[in-house]
Scaffold this motif. Structure first.
Motif, PDB file in Angstrom:
ATOM      1  N   TYR A 126       0.853  -1.096  -0.016  1.00 13.30           N
ATOM      2  CA  TYR A 126      -0.016  -0.087  -0.121  1.00 13.30           C
ATOM      3  C   TYR A 126       0.655   1.168   0.014  1.00 13.30           C
ATOM      4  CZ  TYR A 126      -4.433  -2.341   0.738  1.00 13.30           C
ATOM      5  OH  TYR A 126      -5.419  -3.381   0.592  1.00 13.30           O
ATOM      6  N   ASP A 173      -8.353   3.337  -0.772  1.00 16.33           N
ATOM      7  CA  ASP A 173      -8.690   2.912  -2.011  1.00 16.33           C
ATOM      8  C   ASP A 173      -8.196   1.535  -2.098  1.00 16.33           C
ATOM      9  OD1 ASP A 173      -9.040   2.120  -4.862  1.00 16.33           O
ATOM     10  OD2 ASP A 173      -9.131   4.194  -5.066  1.00 16.33           O
ATOM     11  N   ASP A 176      -8.559  -0.843  -4.595  1.00 20.15           N
ATOM     12  CA  ASP A 176      -8.099  -1.077  -5.890  1.00 20.15           C
ATOM     13  C   ASP A 176      -6.786  -0.547  -6.392  1.00 20.15           C
ATOM     14  OD1 ASP A 176     -10.501  -2.731  -6.055  1.00 20.15           O
ATOM     15  OD2 ASP A 176     -11.770  -0.649  -6.801  1.00 20.15           O
ATOM     16  N   LYS A 177      -6.567   0.702  -5.752  1.00 20.20           N
ATOM     17  CA  LYS A 177      -5.534   1.427  -5.973  1.00 20.20           C
ATOM     18  C   LYS A 177      -4.444   1.152  -4.993  1.00 20.20           C
ATOM     19  CE  LYS A 177      -7.325   4.955  -9.003  1.00 20.20           C
ATOM     20  NZ  LYS A 177      -7.954   6.173  -8.970  1.00 20.20           N
TER      21      LYS A 177
END
Ligand SMILES: Nc1nc2c(ncn2[C@@H]2O[C@H](COP(=O)(O)OP(=O)(O)OP(=O)(O)O)[C@@H](O)[C@H]2O)c(=O)[nH]1
Ligand SMILES: [Mg+2]
Ligand SMILES: [Zn+2]
Length: 292
Positions: free
Chosen positions: A23, A50, A52-53
């Protein structure tokens, strides 16, 4: 979620979360009010921003086992202090300072002299003689002919080890050799001034095998030791220890006192002049600093 900071660049921290991934995080927690800066090696709690990111915020830093300013890392098991036998020539004063900062934190340090392929036996022996009494294990190695590398592998097994030392001594080269999966940039040293060019800019943790980690770190050129009382400095030179009770005066600091067992040992060549001079220089520094 819990994770570990493996790298920090320009205000972003890369937090490895087991079974999830890496992350990219910013520091947002209340620890910032206490002026605590996240360090590579920190175990942290993140809020996912987030999924997904893979973006998140670091909201808390878990208690540290230890922390270092140079190189900037937390929670290491040991450090391998790497110097080159030649190119760049080893700075024993810097080495001595590093040993003290580590001893203050009770972190085991192993000294590694790299680049033995470009050193004579005499140069190696000279270094060994200077440091044989310092209390640390000493390994001679070369990432070029791979001598000493098995010894380094055995030392790092099952631990988190920071590779520390000046620029250009071969820290990243050592990492690349130990783990073929990683290919960190390495840099030629300057031919003119025989110094490294600070190729590695950030500390980063690499997973070598299941429970073995190496932290590659940027080279440093100076260390200022100011956390000790000048009169306690002598306890950080392992060479002096066996003579400690043999001086005429109680509380002898082994500088100007008569009948000093440490100075006798120095004059008879049983204590290294180089190391003793490091002691004197640091003692003076600590004394000066008291005046202000
Ligand atoms: N002769 C010789 N050169 C070496 C050896 N190990 C590394 N080098 C060279 O030394 C130079 C510096 O190596 P790096 O691995 O970049 O050094 P570093 O300690 O990571 O330096 P920074 O990232 O700047 O702190 C490179 O040109 C390497 O090829 C060795 O065992 N022998
Ligand atoms: Mg490097
Ligand atoms: Zn003495």
């Amino acid at each position: 979620m819990n994770g570990k900071i493996i790298k920090g660049i320009a205000g972003f921290y890369y937090v490895h979360v087991p079974n999830e991934g890496l992350y990219e995080c910013k520091a947002k927690g209340s620890f910032r009010n206490k002026k605590i800066k996240p360090l590579v090696g920190d175990n942290v709690i993140i809020d996912v921003v987030d999924k997904d990111k893979f973006l998140g915020n670091i909201v808390d830093i878990l208690p540290r086992k230890n922390e270092l300013i140079r190189p900037a890392t937390a929670n290491i098991d040991q450090a391998i202090l790497i110097f080159a036998v030649n190119e760049p020539a080893p700075n024993i004063n810097l080495l001595s300072r590093f040993l003290i900062t580590m001893e203050l934190r009770h972190i085991e340090t192993i000294i590694c002299f790299n680049k033995t392929d470009i050193a004579t036996d005499e140069e190696k022996k000279n270094l060994y003689d200077i440091l044989s009494g310092c209390g640390c294990r000493i390994v001679f190695a070369s990432t070029y002919d791979e001598s000493g590398i098995e010894e380094i592998r055995a030392i790092i097994k099952g631990k988190t080890t920071a590779f520390a030392g000046p620029s250009g001594v071969g820290k990243s080269s050592m990492l690349n050799l130990i783990d073929g999966n990683h290919n960190m940039d390495t840099g030629e040293i300057s031919q003119k001034i025989k110094r490294g060019k600070h190729t590695t800019r950030h500390s980063e943790i690499f997973n070598i095998d299941e429970d073995t980690y190496i932290i590659d770190t940027p080279g440093f050129t100076s260390l200022y030791v100011n956390e000790i009382d000048k009169d306690d400095l002598k306890y950080y030179f392992a060479e002096f220890e066996q003579y400690e009770n043999q001086c005429r005066f109680n509380g002898c600091i082994h500088i100007n006192e008569p009948d000093c067992a440490v100075k006798n040992a120095l004059n008879e060549g049983r204590i290294s002049k180089v190391r003793y001079n490091n002691y004197i220089e640091m003692y003076k520094e600590l004394k000066e600093q008291r005046r202000y």
